[in-house]
Design a protein around this motif. Structure first.
Motif, PDB file in Angstrom:
ATOM      1  N   PHE A   1      -2.268   3.164  -4.588  1.00  0.00           N
ATOM      2  CA  PHE A   1      -1.503   2.500  -3.542  1.00  0.00           C
ATOM      3  C   PHE A   1      -0.921   1.224  -4.141  1.00  0.00           C
ATOM      4  CE2 PHE A   1      -4.615   5.216  -1.664  1.00  0.00           C
ATOM      5  CZ  PHE A   1      -3.890   5.895  -0.695  1.00  0.00           C
TER       6      PHE A   1
ATOM      7  N   SER B   1       1.125  -2.170  -4.251  1.00  0.00           N
ATOM      8  CA  SER B   1       1.516  -3.301  -3.405  1.00  0.00           C
ATOM      9  C   SER B   1       2.070  -4.389  -4.303  1.00  0.00           C
ATOM     10  CB  SER B   1       0.312  -3.855  -2.644  1.00  0.00           C
ATOM     11  OG  SER B   1      -0.181  -2.913  -1.731  1.00  0.00           O
TER      12      SER B   1
ATOM     13  N   GLU C   1       0.819  -1.215   0.000  1.00  0.00           N
ATOM     14  CA  GLU C   1       0.000   0.000   0.000  1.00  0.00           C
ATOM     15  C   GLU C   1       0.860   1.276   0.000  1.00  0.00           C
ATOM     16  OE1 GLU C   1      -3.534   0.143  -0.184  1.00  0.00           O
ATOM     17  OE2 GLU C   1      -3.226  -1.955  -0.708  1.00  0.00           O
ATOM     18  N   ARG C   2       1.921   1.303  -0.799  1.00  0.00           N
ATOM     19  CA  ARG C   2       2.797   2.474  -0.919  1.00  0.00           C
ATOM     20  C   ARG C   2       2.018   3.582  -1.616  1.00  0.00           C
ATOM     21  NH1 ARG C   2       8.292   2.271   0.235  1.00  0.00           N
ATOM     22  NH2 ARG C   2       9.384   4.015  -0.631  1.00  0.00           N
ATOM     23  N   PRO C   3       1.891   4.775  -0.989  1.00  0.00           N
ATOM     24  CA  PRO C   3       1.074   5.839  -1.589  1.00  0.00           C
ATOM     25  C   PRO C   3       1.786   6.592  -2.717  1.00  0.00           C
ATOM     26  CG  PRO C   3       1.905   6.544   0.546  1.00  0.00           C
ATOM     27  CD  PRO C   3       2.367   5.140   0.354  1.00  0.00           C
TER      28      PRO C   3
ATOM     29  N   PRO D   1      -1.221   9.418   2.212  1.00  0.00           N
ATOM     30  CA  PRO D   1      -2.289   9.853   1.313  1.00  0.00           C
ATOM     31  C   PRO D   1      -2.480  11.374   1.389  1.00  0.00           C
ATOM     32  CG  PRO D   1      -2.987   7.959   2.604  1.00  0.00           C
ATOM     33  CD  PRO D   1      -1.685   8.422   3.187  1.00  0.00           C
TER      34      PRO D   1
END
Length: 175
Positions: free
Chosen positions: A108, A110, A40-42, A100
């Motif tokens: 996001f 992943s 979930e890297r923004p 975010p």
């Protein structure tokens, strides 16, 4: 146009190029043949218009997105801007953020990614993609998507004398 400055070391005659102001020097050793896992890297997402894969408004969209990330105090130390070609008419830019950003189009990411560094003119991109697919296969995997990280703008690449591009292969399977 901002010109890079150089410093000389009189004792050994070497020169060191100093940044022209916008892009930091890039060390390819840090990114070549690496494996990265994101959860979930923004990223702030911007759409880019292209004409037969040539981006028409990438610079403006990258600047706009970067300003939004900075204004939200969500800029990482060295931000990554990934480019995903959707078609010959458009691409998505993914501008890394630390969190975010309210009101922004966020994505996001992943997954596990293999990276490989290339150097040369942008016209070599199809060769790089083919080589990246071969590299991913040699690692017992297959790529779902391939993203490009243009590590410097064209002006800085010219100043540094190197045009490094990092390909990120999002793995779909692994043996």
């Amino acid at each position: 146009m901002v010109q890079p400055t150089t410093t000389s070391n009189a004792s050994n005659g070497s020169e060191h190029v100093v940044s022209p102001g916008c892009c930091a020097p890039f060390d390819p050793a840090e990114w070549d043949k690496d494996e990265i896992t994101w959860n979930e890297r923004p990223f702030l997402r911007e759409s880019v218009r292209s004409f037969f894969h040539v981006p028409l408004d990438m610079r403006q969209k990258a600047k706009r997105g970067t300003r939004l990330v900075e204004a939200a105090d969500a800029a990482p130390e060295r931000g990554i801007i990934l480019c995903e070609e959707r078609s010959r008419w458009g691409a998505n830019l993914y501008i890394e953020a630390t969190r975010p950003i309210a009101g922004a189009d966020m994505a996001f990411l992943s997954g596990t990614y293999l990276t490989k560094v290339y150097e040369g003119p942008y016209r070599d991109a199809p060769i790089w993609v083919q080589d990246m697919q071969t590299y991913v296969s040699s690692e017992g995997a297959s790529a779902e998507k391939i993203y490009f990280w243009y590590t410097t703008c064209p002006r800085c690449a010219k100043a540094y004398g190197k045009n490094y591009v990092v390909l990120f292969a999002e793995l779909s399977t692994r043996a």
